[in-house]
Scaffold this active site. Sequence first.
Site, PDB file in Angstrom:
ATOM      1  N   ASP A 186       6.993   9.711  -3.152  1.00 48.04           N
ATOM      2  CA  ASP A 186       6.627  11.099  -3.425  1.00 48.04           C
ATOM      3  C   ASP A 186       7.838  11.969  -3.151  1.00 48.04           C
ATOM      4  O   ASP A 186       8.570  11.736  -2.179  1.00 48.04           O
ATOM      5  CB  ASP A 186       5.473  11.537  -2.517  1.00 48.04           C
ATOM      6  CG  ASP A 186       4.180  10.789  -2.797  1.00 48.04           C
ATOM      7  OD1 ASP A 186       4.131  10.034  -3.785  1.00 48.04           O
ATOM      8  OD2 ASP A 186       3.229  10.946  -2.023  1.00 48.04           O
ATOM      9  N   ASP A 209      -9.127  11.071  -7.079  1.00 53.25           N
ATOM     10  CA  ASP A 209      -9.164  11.184  -5.618  1.00 53.25           C
ATOM     11  C   ASP A 209     -10.576  11.570  -5.207  1.00 53.25           C
ATOM     12  O   ASP A 209     -11.142  12.522  -5.763  1.00 53.25           O
ATOM     13  CB  ASP A 209      -8.173  12.243  -5.141  1.00 53.25           C
ATOM     14  CG  ASP A 209      -6.750  11.949  -5.611  1.00 53.25           C
ATOM     15  OD1 ASP A 209      -6.387  10.762  -5.659  1.00 53.25           O
ATOM     16  OD2 ASP A 209      -6.017  12.890  -5.927  1.00 53.25           O
TER      17      ASP A 209
END
Length: 245
Positions: free
Chosen positions: A7, A129
Amino acid sequence: MIIPALDVLQNQIVRLYQGKYDTAQFYPFELGARLKAYADSGAGKLHLVDLEGARDPSKKQWQLIQAATKALNVPYQVGGGIRAEQDVSDWLKAGANQVVIGSMAVEQREQVQAWIEKFGAQHFVIALDVNKTTNGWAPATHGWLNESEFSLFELIDFYVDLGVIDFLCTDISKDGTMSGPSFALYEDLINHNADIKVQASGGVSSLADIKQLKALGVGGVILGKSLLDGAFSVEDALACYSTHE
């Protein structure tokens, strides 16, 4: 498949705890060098997220990421800040094997459907998610602040009907915690549809976790914090995964 993940925030490699930006832990690794190290270790695929772009599409770090991926000789999937057809096109032209679509896939299904029909379902990973609620697994969007009107399985079915087979599913309570994956989530997904390739993400902290996920039948294991913190190496993870094929 073992899928090392990086990330990027403020042009640096970072990990968040449960997706919260104020928990950012920065790592002193250069992005291109780290990607090359993962590829050289035998990883068959890499996962990249532009966290800056995910938070504010006007602050995309795509130049940095594309420069770092230019020399890669393994496929990669990328997400963060992909909001328009041109974004999808730009990434595929830049060499991405697949684009990862999250909040848009939940909130603007018709828009994402149009992209899938234009570019081909094989170029998409749908990232869902979820929070565990009394009604089951509830997808969340926009930094996990909003709850979807659709159930997890409704969304899975919608994209499967369009030809998508790759789904990246994260139990929000597990993300970045190193507390073990959400085995119940992955078991439920595979029981719902054994033909999809589920990428397990969040909480993986040991080789035993990888072994258990493989036994459940997941199609891939995303490894972020565990590799950055040196809990084990890519080679260790690959060996563990392959011995249980």
